[in-house]
Structures are given as structure tokens and as C-alpha cells.
Design a protein around this motif. Sequence first.
Motif, mmCIF file in Angstrom:
data_model
loop_
_atom_site.group_PDB
_atom_site.id
_atom_site.type_symbol
_atom_site.label_atom_id
_atom_site.label_comp_id
_atom_site.label_asym_id
_atom_site.label_seq_id
_atom_site.Cartn_x
_atom_site.Cartn_y
_atom_site.Cartn_z
ATOM 1 N N LYS A 111 2.196 2.413 13.811
ATOM 2 C CA LYS A 111 1.336 2.156 12.647
ATOM 3 C C LYS A 111 1.251 0.673 12.330
ATOM 4 O O LYS A 111 0.216 0.158 11.946
ATOM 5 C CB LYS A 111 1.892 2.934 11.449
ATOM 6 N N PHE A 127 3.104 1.798 3.900
ATOM 7 C CA PHE A 127 4.112 2.855 3.870
ATOM 8 C C PHE A 127 3.745 3.891 4.920
ATOM 9 O O PHE A 127 2.564 4.069 5.227
ATOM 10 C CB PHE A 127 4.166 3.519 2.489
ATOM 11 N N PHE A 134 0.844 -1.192 0.000
ATOM 12 C CA PHE A 134 0.000 0.000 0.000
ATOM 13 C C PHE A 134 0.882 1.245 0.000
ATOM 14 O O PHE A 134 1.297 1.726 1.049
ATOM 15 C CB PHE A 134 -0.940 -0.044 1.205
ATOM 16 N N ALA A 186 -0.019 4.009 -1.723
ATOM 17 C CA ALA A 186 -0.822 5.192 -2.059
ATOM 18 C C ALA A 186 -0.884 6.163 -0.888
ATOM 19 O O ALA A 186 -0.813 5.762 0.269
ATOM 20 C CB ALA A 186 -2.239 4.760 -2.441
HETATM 21 O O1 C5P Z 1 -2.448 6.303 8.450
HETATM 22 P P1 C5P Z 1 -1.556 6.664 7.332
HETATM 23 O O2 C5P Z 1 -2.246 7.365 6.198
HETATM 24 O O3 C5P Z 1 -0.302 7.390 7.734
HETATM 25 O O4 C5P Z 1 -1.050 5.239 6.791
HETATM 26 C C1 C5P Z 1 -0.259 5.096 5.661
HETATM 27 C C2 C5P Z 1 -0.416 3.728 5.104
HETATM 28 O O5 C5P Z 1 -1.764 3.297 5.097
HETATM 29 C C3 C5P Z 1 0.002 3.693 3.652
HETATM 30 O O6 C5P Z 1 0.466 2.390 3.377
HETATM 31 C C4 C5P Z 1 -1.310 3.995 2.938
HETATM 32 O O7 C5P Z 1 -1.300 3.521 1.602
HETATM 33 C C5 C5P Z 1 -2.308 3.239 3.785
HETATM 34 N N1 C5P Z 1 -3.634 3.857 3.841
HETATM 35 C C6 C5P Z 1 -4.715 3.210 3.270
HETATM 36 N N2 C5P Z 1 -5.958 3.753 3.377
HETATM 37 C C7 C5P Z 1 -6.149 4.917 4.039
HETATM 38 C C8 C5P Z 1 -5.056 5.573 4.628
HETATM 39 C C9 C5P Z 1 -3.824 5.025 4.512
HETATM 40 O O8 C5P Z 1 -4.531 2.163 2.642
HETATM 41 N N3 C5P Z 1 -7.362 5.424 4.120
#
Ligand code: C5P
Length: 424
Positions: free
Chosen positions: A360, A346, A293, A295
Amino acid sequence: MSDLDGKRILLIIGGGIAAYKGLELIRALRKKNASVRCIMTRAAGEFVTPLSVASLSGDKVYSDLFSLTDEAEMGHIELSRDADLLVVAPATANLIAKMAHGEADDLASTALLATDKRVLIAPAMNVRMWLHAATQRNMAQLKEDGILSVGPDEGEMACGEFGPGRMAEPSEIVVAIENALKGATVLPFPGAQVAGGVARLEPPRPLAGRHVLITAGPTHEPIDPVRYIANRSSGKQGYALAAAALAAGARVTLVSGPVGIEPPEGVAVVPVETAIEMQAAAEKALPADIAIFAAAVADWRVAEAGQHKLKKTGEGAPAMQLVENPDILAGISRRKEKRPELVVGFAAETQDVIANAKAKLDRKGCDLIIANDVSAAGGVMGGEDNTVHVVGHGGVETWKTMKKADVAARLIALFAQRLKPRHG
Ligand code: C5P
């Protein structure tokens, strides 16, 4: 611009009559704007002088493993890792034997053992030494280890005999160097192939038969038909991961938010705009062996986006109700069914990078978090380089700054190693 522009070559000059061609090689590489740092074996000093090597390379020559000044300036590990490619020319029967057996008793052999970069050798020796079963056995071992080679050529030799053993011409070695540098510079997996005497990159495919799902880029959460909420994200690291996974033999699904870069050919791209669409596409792409992930998903979306462009009314800014977006990573990490064997998130942080990444890891329920410092000073956002910390349940590894493509190749190699081997 030449393919060698700005490339850093560590040239190891072995002790053979062909060492003089090493000088020509340095000149040819410098002409193409590569920088050349040289290590000479003790025997090489019998054929060319360190002074001529230093003046052609424009750098000091390294030759003694135990020189404290050299170690203080640049240790043997740094020396071999600081390069994009290691080239051994001439590679004598003795150096080849040491490499095949992992011996490290001088600076040249130690640098070769300590490196994580591709290595290209240009063998040069008497025809009987080349054809000897021991040398051929050592060459087969080096081939299996992923060492690239160029030559030797056939012809009359300095010793008066005729046959294979002459070092390839510097111009041939330059072509082999250009070929060797075409892939990622960090060796992702041992076992690149050597064919027809000239280096060709055919890395093994540790992800053959595997499916890798990658999310990349930002999401755009509409406010109205012309405005949106988004995070900054170029998509470069996610796209580089897709390319690296593809090169490792995987089938790759890239669920991508809006970005301005081209996806690697051969990757199945699912373009999306919003977090909700990204989640649906990622879920639909399952099952996958690895899900990454990368993004930058917007945390919030506007509860009710305007159907039409919001107009300035003269009565101040419009009130906007935000609602939280689904956490795609956490959702897939915590699935009971079809959870990918390895789930990687990430973390882009601007402070307390590692502590935040560890938190995290637990909060999201994934297996690894790749954390990077995206504070403005680092220039990660949209830049070519990245410095990452690999945070797992077993500990943290901090990698040195590398090109995003090299970070991707290494990460993919690491992920591939973490999968349980398949039998049959
Ligand atoms: O919580 P945060 O946005 O910092 O987390 C980052 C990670 O979580 C990344 O791997 C991001 O792609 C994923 N993410 C996700 N869906 C979200 C928020 C973050 O997959 N709504």
C-alpha cells in the motif's frame, strides 16, 4: 470511580528514613483501586522490609537487577513499560543524581532509564543535601528531562534540622500522581514542566505553528435518501490523533465522516458524508505540514443514487451500478504542488497485515502506513486499544498494544520528529 481506578503504578522506594511513608502511599493508592508494583533499592531495605511492602502492595517486590527468575518473569524493561506511571518515593539525593546522569547500576536506576512513561519523584533528604549545588543542578536537569516532582516540604526533619527536605505527604503525592496521569501515559516528548512543587503537565509543543490535516470516520455513499454504503469505523483513532496533534501545538483540521463521538475542543471540524465531499474538504484544507488519512473511505459509490426511496417491486432486488471513489490519500500523496511534507495512511487489514501495508505504501505514494489487524478477534473496531505496525520505506516497527490515545500521542511524536526543523 477514582482517577486512579485500574491504573498501574510502579513505585520505586529509595533508601531514606521517609521510606516508611512509602508504605502509607501504597495503602492510599490501593484504596483508590490502583495496582502498585514495587522496586526497592538495596538501601531501602534498611528502612522497610520487603515483606511489609509485598503484603501491602499484594505483589512481589523487585529488588535485584540480576535475578534470573525475575528477569524470566518480568525483565526490567517490561517492568518499567508495563506501568502507567513511575513514582520514586522517597527519591534520595543519590537516586536523583543517578537519574540526572543516566546511570543504571541497579534495578531501580535501570528501570528509570529504560522507561518510556512519565516519572514523578518525591525527593526526601537532609536540608543541606537538598540545598547543595549538586542536588539543585541535578534537579534542574531532571526538570529539563521532563521528570515531574512533588515536594520536598519544609519542616522539622528526622535528623533534627529544619528546612526543605521532608518528603511530601502521601496524600500530596497521590494528588500529584492523579495530575500526572491526566495526560497520555506514554511520554510523548521529554520536557514536561514542574511548577510550584506539584506536577503539572505542560508538554512542549513540537508542532507549534504547524498545520495537521486528518481524515477520520467512515464515508456514507447514498443508495437513495435513506440507505447508504459504508465501512465500519468509529472514528476513535482519528479523533485521538486530532487531540494529540492539538496537544502538540498544531492547528488541526479534522475532515470527518459521520461518527457518534465528540471532536476535541479546539479542532476545526469539517463534517462530510461522502468520499467526494471528503476529498474536496481535504484538498481545500491544504497546505498542511502533515496529512493523516485515518478515514475508512468507501471504495465504491452508487453511480446514480435514487432521488426517492427505492421501493420493493416484487420483481427482485434492484440492479445497482457501482463506480470507484477517488483515492483521497493517493491523490494528495502524488500532488506536485502543496504536497504535505509528511503523508500518512492507515491500513486496516484482516490478513497479511505487514505485506499488504508495504504494498500500500508504494501504491499510494505516501511516507508511512500505520497498519493494524482488524480481524474480529483483535477487537480494534470500535474498541479502546490498538496494536499498530509503523511501516515506512526504511522498515517496519511493531508497537505493543496500547490505548488509542497513547498510540495517537506516540504517532504524533514520531511524525513531529520526521518534519524538517524550521529555522528562525
Ligand atoms: O486502499 P485502502 O482503503 O485499504 O487504503 C487505506 C488508506 O487509504 C487509509 O489511509 C484511507 O484513509 C485512505 N483512503 C483514501 N481514499 C480512499 C480509500 C482509502 O484516502 N478512497
